[in-house]
Every structure is written in C-alpha cells, then in structure tokens.
Design an enzyme around this catalytic site. Structure first.
Site, PDB file in Angstrom:
ATOM      1  N   LEU A  70     -16.014 -23.272 -37.694  1.00 14.49           N
ATOM      2  CA  LEU A  70     -15.568 -24.526 -38.292  1.00 14.49           C
ATOM      3  C   LEU A  70     -16.751 -25.265 -38.887  1.00 14.49           C
ATOM      4  CD1 LEU A  70     -13.104 -25.906 -35.580  1.00 14.49           C
ATOM      5  CD2 LEU A  70     -12.485 -25.055 -37.837  1.00 14.49           C
ATOM      6  N   ASP A  94       0.831  -1.205   0.000  1.00 15.68           N
ATOM      7  CA  ASP A  94       0.000   0.000   0.000  1.00 15.68           C
ATOM      8  C   ASP A  94       0.869   1.259   0.000  1.00 15.68           C
ATOM      9  OD1 ASP A  94      -2.152  -1.642   0.037  1.00 15.68           O
ATOM     10  OD2 ASP A  94      -2.738  -1.247   2.116  1.00 15.68           O
ATOM     11  N   CYS A  96     -37.875 -48.958   5.134  1.00 19.02           N
ATOM     12  CA  CYS A  96     -38.107 -49.604   6.434  1.00 19.02           C
ATOM     13  C   CYS A  96     -38.850 -48.729   7.433  1.00 19.02           C
ATOM     14  CB  CYS A  96     -36.776 -50.056   7.040  1.00 19.02           C
ATOM     15  SG  CYS A  96     -35.665 -48.699   7.499  1.00 19.02           S
ATOM     16  N   GLU A 129       3.883   1.640  -1.228  1.00 22.59           N
ATOM     17  CA  GLU A 129       4.476   1.845  -2.553  1.00 22.59           C
ATOM     18  C   GLU A 129       3.442   2.409  -3.524  1.00 22.59           C
ATOM     19  OE1 GLU A 129       7.883  -1.539  -3.121  1.00 22.59           O
ATOM     20  OE2 GLU A 129       5.835  -2.247  -2.777  1.00 22.59           O
ATOM     21  N   LYS A 185      -7.073 -30.681 -38.277  1.00 22.42           N
ATOM     22  CA  LYS A 185      -6.504 -29.616 -39.104  1.00 22.42           C
ATOM     23  C   LYS A 185      -5.371 -30.163 -39.968  1.00 22.42           C
ATOM     24  CE  LYS A 185      -7.331 -26.076 -35.551  1.00 22.42           C
ATOM     25  NZ  LYS A 185      -6.689 -25.118 -34.621  1.00 22.42           N
ATOM     26  N   CYS A 192     -37.623 -43.427   6.238  1.00 21.07           N
ATOM     27  CA  CYS A 192     -37.060 -44.259   5.173  1.00 21.07           C
ATOM     28  C   CYS A 192     -38.178 -44.933   4.388  1.00 21.07           C
ATOM     29  CB  CYS A 192     -36.134 -45.315   5.777  1.00 21.07           C
ATOM     30  SG  CYS A 192     -35.466 -46.471   4.560  1.00 21.07           S
ATOM     31  N   LYS A 230     -11.946 -30.596 -29.014  1.00 21.78           N
ATOM     32  CA  LYS A 230     -12.832 -29.452 -29.242  1.00 21.78           C
ATOM     33  C   LYS A 230     -13.461 -29.070 -27.905  1.00 21.78           C
ATOM     34  CE  LYS A 230     -16.541 -27.641 -32.111  1.00 21.78           C
ATOM     35  NZ  LYS A 230     -17.246 -27.029 -30.964  1.00 21.78           N
TER      36      LYS A 230
END
Length: 694
Positions: free
Chosen positions: A92, A41, A421, A43, A300, A418, A123
């Site tokens: 392309l 800071d 169960c 500087e 290419k 659950c 690609k």
C-alpha cells in the site's frame, strides 16, 4: 508371516489409498502438530491398520513418505518453498499527514468523480499472509514475498486458530470455486507478552515487538512450535476469485465472515473525506482499546467497479492508501536503571535513557515494572533498546537490540534496601514478583505517592494538588499524611512558598486548592474508596463495593466472603479490603476524613431513576454528547451493565459515529439499536424504547 500377494492397482484402489493417506496425515497433523486430536487413539490405529493392509496388498503404493513409513509427526516440516500467488499481492502507498491524504483523494476524484464511498479499516501491525481455498478447502498459505512469489507456510498457517480448514456454506453468498484471500497475521498484546515471558524462562532472547514475533512464529520450520504460539489472523482483501464477484469491498467482508473467515469488527463505511478524517481521528484516540497493535487506518474505495477503473501502480493499488499514525516505537540507549517507591510500597525499576522522540513526544524514562520483568525483557544497562509510547500510556521498554551489544553492557542489580527510608526490601510473600518496602506508614516515597494519588483523576480529582504541590505540603509539614488533606487552611498554606504571592498573601492557586479540596468532600463513595489506596481497588471494584454496601462502615463490617460475592470484586480484592481495614493507621485516615466532612456514605441522587436496571448495553462509535466513560457512568448509575461485545443477551446497542462491525452484528442478531437520541430516551424513561437509528 508372508505378505499378501500383490494385486493390480485399479482406480478404485488408488482412490481409496489416497483417501486413507489423507485421513491418516490429517489426524497425525492434529495430534502431533496442533496437539488437538479429534478422534481416539483406537480410531486412529484402525485407520493406520487399514492403510498398512492396503499397502501390503499393493507394495508399489508404499512410498518412503507414506504415513506407514514415518514415525509420529515426521514429515511435518515447513520447507518454505517459493510459491507463486494466483494474483499479485500488492503493498500500500502511505500518507503521513492530512495534506497527503487530501492529495490522494483529489487524484482519485479526478478520475472517478465524487460519488465513491470509502471503507476505513484498522491497519494491523503484523505480517501479510495469502490463503487459497479450492471448493471450500484450504490448499495453500503463502507469505507476501515480493508480491508475485512468496514462501509456502501452509502447515504453519493451519495451526492458526482463526484459519478454517474448510469454509462454511452460506445461505447468502455462494462459496467460490477458488478463493484467494489476503490478511494479516499478528499477536494480541497479551499473548505477545506471555510468549516473551516463556522465551526468557527457556533462556532464549525475547522478541522486540509483536510484529517481529508474528513473523518469526509464522516462519518456524516445525509447525508444532507455531501451534503453541497464539497467532491470530484478520482477512482484509481478495486476490484471485472464481465463482463469486462482490459488488463492494464491504460486501466482500460480509461474505468472508459468512464463510467462517476472520474479519475485523472495526471496519467503517463512510460517504466522504470528512467521514474518513473522523475515522482517523477517532482511532488515533482509541487505538489502544483494541487488543492488538495498529499503526494506522487503511482507506479503500468501496465500489469494486471503481477500484478496477483506478487500477494499480507497479507496487500498490491506486484505490487504497494507508494513513500512518506517528511511530510509537524508537531505539535509544539505556543509560541506567534506578528504582522508585510507589504508594503501596512496590519498588519499581525505571529505565533512564538517552531522550528520543516517539509518538510525537520526547521520552527519557520508562517503567520496567519489577526485577522479574527486567530479566524477562533481557535488557542490560548500556543496551540499545526498543521503546514504545502508546498515546497517553506510560512509555515501555520492549526489549534489547541484541545485535548491537559490544560487551560493555552490565546486568541490573536490585537494591536490598529502600532508597527512600533505608528499610530492608522483600516480597510480601514467597513467590511474588514485586519487591516492596514494608515501611508503609512513614516511608517518604510511599507517602508522597499516596498524597498525589488522592488528587488523581481516577480518585478524588482535586485540581491544583499535583505532584509538586504534594511534595511542597509534606516538605513544609503542612500535612504529615494524606489524612490531613481535608483540614488544610489558608494559614497552613501560607507556610509554603509555592502558595504565597509576592505580597506574602495566599496565591490564586492556593485559593483554588482550598475550594477544590472542600468540593472533594462531597465526591461519590466509590471515589473515596479509590483515594484510600487499597491495593487492587480501582474504579470498577470501588463502584461495585459502593453500590452493594452503601457506606464505608458497611464495607468495614462485611466478611471477606460477603465482599468476594460482589460481582466485580472476587477473593483477591476482598482479601485486600479486609486486610487494609485491620491496620490501625488506615482507620485513623478514614476517621480524620470523616471528621473533616468527607462523605462516607453512597448518597445517591434520588432524581436518577434506575431506568437501566437489569439491562446489559453495548456502546459503539463516537457519541457527540457523551465520552465513552460518561456513557458507561450513565448506564451504571441507572442500574445497568456495560458489555464490550454483541450477543443475543444484549438489551440494546447504542450506536454513534463510526460504529464498526458491532452495528452489523446487532443487525444480524436482531438486537435493538439506538442512536444517541434513543440512548437519551432510554436513560430518561427506561425500556421499552423503540429501535431508533439514523
């Protein structure tokens, strides 16, 4: 205090002001936008003071946009000004089949003959960007736009980690006076997922896919927003260039890499169409080993002189084509969200959708992982959603198409009990994203999944014990848990219709199952550890534990600290292993398997010598006699390690077909390179093996 009297502005003063202004703006950009200052800071304050004094001495230099007149990061906003490319930025042409690719090859051979080489590149599914460097310094970044004119996004591009402010001087390739380089901006998959998570946490809509997120992030008006999104870039072509003329596309990439620009590690030079087809086939199988999205292979002509002879159409170069893989994303209707109970008790929401064709198969279900993920993705029941099926990977819901909502959509509510169960569901500990069923021993859903897991390819690989067979064995009470699997008999199997033929005798499938179950008793210890369904213990950790301790009893006797000290294990896995063995019924399963003859020690093949001990090896390309897993297994079994990238610490790089830039990196660093024959020699006799390449 009065201002100093204004002095005439000479050329030296003007040059000093421009230099100071540029320095101050540069450091403001690094501090306020990139959040990565390179000076203190104090500087910075000294620089700003010098500029302020200079403008006080010469008030005509003090313009409204001077750094002395703006607060903090003000002025760093992208206006998306229309900017012309130095050289047209083409698209392309595409090929969607082998026939279309062959037709392209036939057309170009008619003009340039059969002597051309082909460069095959991944690609990347991202957004195109053009960078301009003058005397090695980045001066402009522009989106593709219509190919002639794009939008200036220079401030945003400067925040991308891979985009250098200045090019590196090369000993081999002279820096061009002007360099226009094209590339693709993208997100790594892991960074895309992290971005979407943060957006949802902020109450914003997530992006549907990495490509959309890359485009949106690059086009932020505030570059500071772009800076905090981990965009990446890979360069894949040249536009206008002054001061350097590469002879080939491949040489251009080597130069770009030397200058500090990012290029793909997976570019491959081949001699003929057979090599092109091999490259396409290889990456169709391995595309998901790359950390970013790809949707095809760009082919290419490598020689620049031949590129010039072929020229271009109004929209695309005639010397390049994109072979596109089957699309992996599609839109469909999310009809419902239901939950499934896994082998470790985790309750996972699944999306049930209108079936849609994607990546060559029909998809109607996809995982949503956990309730937090449902919220993060922002999906509602009734949404039109984007789904992705990546090769053999389980289909995934990426996100909703918010614009198509009509108000009839509703939120998903996670059940509190659950569905298998009836046990009350809860996270294992506070803050966990996963919701679990604590009834681990007798929950039918968990039991089913554990039996299926024992037979899976990553565990004991028991052919004939699929999901249907496991359900049938449990339903007929032939087995009551996975502990009974190795005591199966012909008499017991005859109690299930699935394994009886019309004559009431054991079917061929039943006989095969008994043979395969018996064979699984001699599986390596690491496979037994995986089959036990210890949370977090997959093949890598299991191999490490088996190698270090040599038996189940030794693992059971080890302290958490001893377990965690094993490379590839760590504290989380160590805690899970220790906890698993404290449960009585878990030890019952181990004892049942032991009594039935399942191998509980790591009986290594003494004929396999530790020829790779202490070596770290990279395998790249496709080997004829080894799958990638086989090659890894062979190295690990002989005491070696397998790495994913090339450095000076690597002992050998094993090169198969289509090796990509790992081969180039090995050459550059002087790492010994082995072909498949050399690799076999290394496995047989160990080092030193003289470098063997074709």
């Amino acid at each position: 205090m009065s201002s100093p009297e204004a002095d005439p502005i000479g050329p030296e003063v003007l040059q000093q002001w421009r230099k100071l202004t540029e320095e101050v703006r540069e450091h403001q950009f690094r501090y306020y936008v990139r959040d990565a200052p390179i000076i203190s800071d104090a500087e910075f304050d000294a620089l700003l003071d010098r500029l302020t004094v200079l403008e006080e001495q010469h008030p005509e230099l003090c313009t409204p946009d001077s750094p002395t007149q703006l607060v903090g990061g003000a002025g760093f906003m992208t206006d998306f000004v229309a900017t012309e490319h130095l050289e047209r930025m083409f698209s392309l042409d595409n090929a969607f089949s082998g026939d279309e690719l062959n037709a392209w090859v036939t057309r170009i051979r008619a003009e340039i003959g059969n002597d051309a080489h082909y460069l095959c590149e991944l690609k990347i599914d991202g957004v195109a960007l053009s960078l301009v460097y003058r005397d090695g310094r980045l001066t402009r970044a522009t989106t593709r736009g219509d190919g002639r004119t794009g939008e200036d996004v220079t401030l945003n591009a400067r925040t991308i980690e891979d985009v250098p402010e200045r090019l590196t001087v090369s000993d081999i390739y002279p820096l061009p006076e002007v360099l226009e380089v094209r590339g693709e901006v993208f997100f790594r998959v892991v960074d895309f997922q992290a971005l979407n998570t943060s957006l949802v946490e902020e109450g914003k809509n997530p992006f549907a896919n990495p490509r959309n997120s890359a485009a949106g992030s690059l086009r932020q008006k505030d570059p500071a927003v772009t800076a905090h999104r981990k965009l990446r870039m890979i360069c894949h072509g040249l536009g206008h260039i002054e001061g350097f003329r590469p002879a080939t596309q491949h040489q251009a990439y080597l130069a770009l890499r030397d200058w500090g620009l990012p290029v793909s590690e997976h570019t491959t030079l081949v001699n003929d169409i057979a090599g092109v087809q091999g490259c396409i086939a290889y990456w169709a199988e391995h595309r998901h080993e790359v950390d970013h999205e790809i949707d095809g292979i760009v082919v290419k002509i490598d020689e620049v002189t031949l590129q010039r002879r072929l020229g271009s159409t109004s929209r695309a170069p005639r010397w390049a084509i994109a072979y596109k893989y089957l699309p992996e994303e599609a839109q469909t209707k999310l009809l419902d969200i239901r939950v499934n109970v896994g082998r470790t008790g985790r309750v996972t929401p699944f999306a049930f959708m209108t079936p849609v064709k994607v990546a060559g198969s029909t998809v109607g279900q996809a995982t949503l992982h956990n309730p937090s993920e449902v919220k993060r993705k922002g999906v509602l029941i009734g949404d039109t959603v984007v789904i992705r099926k990546a090769g053999d990977v389980i289909p995934e819901v990426l996100g909703p198409v918010v614009d198509l909502r009509d108000g009839s959509e509703r939120e998903f509510v996670m059940p509190t009990t659950c569905p298998e169960c009836g046990t009350t569901l809860a996270p294992e500990k506070e803050g966990d994203a996963d919701i679990r069923c604590p009834n681990a021993r007798s929950c039918p859903g968990q039991l089913r999944e554990r039996v299926f897991h024992v037979a899976s390819r990553s565990a004991l690989d028991i052919q004939g014990l699929g999901y249907e067979a496991g359900v049938a064995l449990l339903a007929a009470q032939v087995i009551t848990s996975e502990g009974d699997l190795f005591t199966l008999t012909e008499k017991a199997l005859l109690r299930t219709e699935l394994f009886r033929n019309k004559a009431g005798e054991l079917s061929a499938n039943g006989k095969r199952l008994l043979v395969n179950v018996d064979k699984a008793k001699t599986a390596p210890l690491w496979r037994v550890l995986v089959a036990l369904s210890i949370r977090h213990v997959g093949p890598t950790a299991a191999r490490a534990l088996a190698t270090e301790f040599g038996s189940v009893d030794a693992i059971l006797a080890a302290s958490p600290e001893q377990l965690a000290a094993v490379e590839g294990v760590g504290t989380t896995i160590a805690a899970a292993v220790t906890e698993w063995f404290t449960v009585d019924w878990h030890r019952v399963i181990v004892n049942k398997w032991r009594a039935a003859g399942v191998r509980m020690v790591d009986e290594r093949d003494t004929s396999v010598l530790p020829t790779c001990e202490g070596l770290t090896i990279v395998v790249t390309g496709s080997l004829a006699g080894f799958s990638r897993d086989d090659a890894k297994e062979a190295i690990v079994a002989r005491g070696g390690k397998v790495a994913g990238s090339v450095s000076k610490k690597i002992a050998y790089v094993v090169v198969g077909d289509l090796p990509g830039y790992k081969y180039d990196k090995a050459v550059e660093l002087g790492v010994p390179i082995l072909n498949e024959d050399g690799f076999r020699l290394l496995l047989e006799q160990g080092p030193p093996v003289q470098q063997v390449v074709d």
